[in-house]
Design a protein around this motif. Structure first.
Motif, PDB file in Angstrom:
ATOM      1  N   ARG A  54      30.644 107.871 106.764  1.00 21.39           N
ATOM      2  CA  ARG A  54      31.904 108.023 106.287  1.00 21.39           C
ATOM      3  C   ARG A  54      32.882 108.111 107.316  1.00 21.39           C
ATOM      4  O   ARG A  54      32.987 108.993 108.134  1.00 21.39           O
ATOM      5  N   MET A  55      33.863 106.995 107.492  1.00 19.40           N
ATOM      6  CA  MET A  55      34.707 107.204 108.633  1.00 19.40           C
ATOM      7  C   MET A  55      35.815 108.020 108.592  1.00 19.40           C
ATOM      8  O   MET A  55      36.486 108.688 109.502  1.00 19.40           O
ATOM      9  N   VAL A  56      36.496 108.059 107.306  1.00 21.56           N
ATOM     10  CA  VAL A  56      37.632 108.787 107.036  1.00 21.56           C
ATOM     11  C   VAL A  56      37.373 109.475 105.763  1.00 21.56           C
ATOM     12  O   VAL A  56      36.984 108.870 104.679  1.00 21.56           O
ATOM     13  N   VAL A  57      37.950 110.728 105.724  1.00 23.57           N
ATOM     14  CA  VAL A  57      37.625 111.597 104.260  1.00 23.57           C
ATOM     15  C   VAL A  57      39.184 112.359 104.083  1.00 23.57           C
ATOM     16  O   VAL A  57      39.470 112.994 105.080  1.00 23.57           O
ATOM     17  N   SER A  58      39.804 111.724 103.060  1.00 26.16           N
ATOM     18  CA  SER A  58      41.088 112.331 102.797  1.00 26.16           C
ATOM     19  C   SER A  58      40.946 113.836 102.034  1.00 26.16           C
ATOM     20  O   SER A  58      40.297 113.677 101.008  1.00 26.16           O
ATOM     21  N   ILE A  59      41.864 114.677 102.259  1.00 28.98           N
ATOM     22  CA  ILE A  59      41.903 116.198 101.704  1.00 28.98           C
ATOM     23  C   ILE A  59      43.400 116.203 101.222  1.00 28.98           C
ATOM     24  O   ILE A  59      44.234 116.096 101.993  1.00 28.98           O
ATOM     25  N   GLY A  60      43.557 116.672  99.852  1.00 22.51           N
ATOM     26  CA  GLY A  60      44.615 116.939  99.443  1.00 22.51           C
ATOM     27  C   GLY A  60      44.922 117.449  97.861  1.00 22.51           C
ATOM     28  O   GLY A  60      43.888 117.385  97.237  1.00 22.51           O
ATOM     29  N   ARG A  61      45.915 117.876  97.353  1.00 14.60           N
ATOM     30  CA  ARG A  61      46.249 118.148  95.880  1.00 14.60           C
ATOM     31  C   ARG A  61      46.229 117.030  94.913  1.00 14.60           C
ATOM     32  O   ARG A  61      45.841 117.022  93.634  1.00 14.60           O
ATOM     33  N   GLY A  62      46.550 115.796  95.519  1.00 17.05           N
ATOM     34  CA  GLY A  62      46.546 114.597  94.531  1.00 17.05           C
ATOM     35  C   GLY A  62      45.207 114.370  94.087  1.00 17.05           C
ATOM     36  O   GLY A  62      44.038 114.130  94.968  1.00 17.05           O
ATOM     37  N   SER A  63      45.145 113.635  92.985  1.00 19.75           N
ATOM     38  CA  SER A  63      43.960 113.125  92.666  1.00 19.75           C
ATOM     39  C   SER A  63      43.211 111.952  93.217  1.00 19.75           C
ATOM     40  O   SER A  63      42.364 111.552  92.987  1.00 19.75           O
ATOM     41  N   ASP A  64      43.919 111.297  93.981  1.00 20.03           N
ATOM     42  CA  ASP A  64      43.596 110.039  94.745  1.00 20.03           C
ATOM     43  C   ASP A  64      42.970 110.566  96.123  1.00 20.03           C
ATOM     44  O   ASP A  64      42.322 109.630  96.997  1.00 20.03           O
ATOM     45  N   ASN A  65      42.580 111.829  96.483  1.00 19.69           N
ATOM     46  CA  ASN A  65      41.876 112.181  97.716  1.00 19.69           C
ATOM     47  C   ASN A  65      40.569 112.078  97.370  1.00 19.69           C
ATOM     48  O   ASN A  65      39.997 112.399  96.333  1.00 19.69           O
ATOM     49  N   ASP A  66      39.843 111.911  98.519  1.00 15.96           N
ATOM     50  CA  ASP A  66      38.302 112.153  98.324  1.00 15.96           C
ATOM     51  C   ASP A  66      37.904 113.478  98.081  1.00 15.96           C
ATOM     52  O   ASP A  66      36.965 113.934  97.381  1.00 15.96           O
ATOM     53  N   ILE A  67      38.645 114.664  98.666  1.00 19.24           N
ATOM     54  CA  ILE A  67      38.290 115.801  98.235  1.00 19.24           C
ATOM     55  C   ILE A  67      39.632 116.645  97.668  1.00 19.24           C
ATOM     56  O   ILE A  67      40.641 116.724  98.479  1.00 19.24           O
ATOM     57  N   VAL A  68      39.590 116.909  96.512  1.00 16.40           N
ATOM     58  CA  VAL A  68      40.806 117.512  95.770  1.00 16.40           C
ATOM     59  C   VAL A  68      40.748 118.966  95.570  1.00 16.40           C
ATOM     60  O   VAL A  68      39.740 119.427  95.427  1.00 16.40           O
ATOM     61  N   VAL A  69      42.085 119.399  96.194  1.00 15.64           N
ATOM     62  CA  VAL A  69      42.133 120.850  96.132  1.00 15.64           C
ATOM     63  C   VAL A  69      43.230 121.185  95.413  1.00 15.64           C
ATOM     64  O   VAL A  69      44.141 120.860  95.593  1.00 15.64           O
ATOM     65  N   ASP A  70      42.814 121.945  94.372  1.00 10.86           N
ATOM     66  CA  ASP A  70      43.554 122.494  93.577  1.00 10.86           C
ATOM     67  C   ASP A  70      44.173 124.005  93.946  1.00 10.86           C
ATOM     68  O   ASP A  70      43.858 125.085  93.485  1.00 10.86           O
ATOM     69  N   SER A  71      45.319 123.728  94.667  1.00 10.25           N
ATOM     70  CA  SER A  71      46.096 124.825  95.420  1.00 10.25           C
ATOM     71  C   SER A  71      47.449 124.513  95.574  1.00 10.25           C
ATOM     72  O   SER A  71      47.676 123.490  96.371  1.00 10.25           O
ATOM     73  N   GLY A  72      48.278 125.401  95.116  1.00 13.94           N
ATOM     74  CA  GLY A  72      49.881 125.364  95.513  1.00 13.94           C
ATOM     75  C   GLY A  72      50.172 125.362  97.088  1.00 13.94           C
ATOM     76  O   GLY A  72      51.221 124.506  97.443  1.00 13.94           O
ATOM     77  N   SER A  73      49.604 125.812  97.726  1.00 13.87           N
ATOM     78  CA  SER A  73      49.525 125.865  99.166  1.00 13.87           C
ATOM     79  C   SER A  73      49.083 124.630  99.916  1.00 13.87           C
ATOM     80  O   SER A  73      49.245 124.461 101.182  1.00 13.87           O
ATOM     81  N   VAL A  74      48.426 123.483  99.306  1.00 17.78           N
ATOM     82  CA  VAL A  74      47.980 122.443  99.937  1.00 17.78           C
ATOM     83  C   VAL A  74      49.102 121.172  99.497  1.00 17.78           C
ATOM     84  O   VAL A  74      49.266 121.172  98.033  1.00 17.78           O
ATOM     85  N   SER A  75      49.239 120.599 100.342  1.00 19.19           N
ATOM     86  CA  SER A  75      50.310 119.300  99.759  1.00 19.19           C
ATOM     87  C   SER A  75      49.308 118.111  99.300  1.00 19.19           C
ATOM     88  O   SER A  75      48.344 118.129  99.302  1.00 19.19           O
TER      89      SER A  75
END
Length: 218
Positions: A22-43
């Protein structure tokens, strides 16, 4: 498979696994990310994990609260097994198995040998030239008076005699002119005397003679 554990404060940790390819893994609060983080401190689009030669890197993609490692905000973090990074207030823990570490180690380029500074090569200097001696000033020879040759002395004597004879002649000329019974000049008288002597010496010419007195007979 690499493992990522996302720990949101007051929530249960959420583990994630993915393959090494896996070459790229996206991380963020948005549902379109590979790793979704439910936190207001995360963009909504906070960071990306990139597969690079020999491992992974975690890069900030313009988040508000950024990425922190050891309480220092950084733009890119090289991930190592057992490392813990902060995405805002969320903990990001990264780990690899022994087999994955071996695979990644084989991908790493061979470290270049350091450039070492060797001692400078001592080039033998050419033999020092002998110091040039300062040329001494040429001494002018002492003045030696030029000796006059004997010829010069004779010329001086000759000139002196000529001047003396001229002075003597001038004196005689003056005395001769004072005599009223003489010719006009001493030079004229001398020339007349010379002419008379020449005429008397010619052969056949009569010469006036005074007859000798004959003594009377007894």
């Amino acid at each position: 498979m690499p493992r990522v554990i996302i720990t949101v404060p007051e929530q249960n940790p959420q583990p994630y696994r993915f393959q090494l390819d896996r070459m790229v893994v996206s991380i963020g609060r948005g549902s379109d990310n590979d790793i979704v983080v439910d936190s207001g401190s995360v963009s909504s689009r906070h960071a990306e994990m990139h597969r690079v030669e020999g491992g992974y890197e975690l890069a900030d993609v313009g988040s508000t609260n950024g990425i922190k490692y050891n309480e220092s905000r950084q733009q890119i973090v090289s991930l190592r097994s057992g490392m813990s990074v902060k995405l805002g207030d969320v903990s990001f823990d990264f780990s690899l198995t022994e087999e994955e570490l071996e695979v990644l180690a084989r991908e790493r380029p061979i470290d270049q040998t350091p450039v070492t500074k060797e001692p400078a090569i001592e080039t033998p200097l050419p033999p020092a030239a002998a110091p040039r001696q300062r040329a001494e000033p040429r001494r002018r020879p002492a003045y030696t008076p030029v000796k006059q040759s004997s010829g010069g002395g004779f010329g001086s004597i000759l000139v002196f005699l000529i001047l003396a004879a001229a002075a003597f002649y001038a004196g005689m000329e003056v005395r001769y002119r004072k005599d009223p019974n003489t010719a006009d000049s001493l030079y004229q008288a001398i020339m007349e005397k010379i002419e008379a002597d020449k005429a008397a010496s010619k052969p056949g010419q009569a010469v006036d003679t005074v007859p000798a007195e004959v003594p009377p007979a007894e």
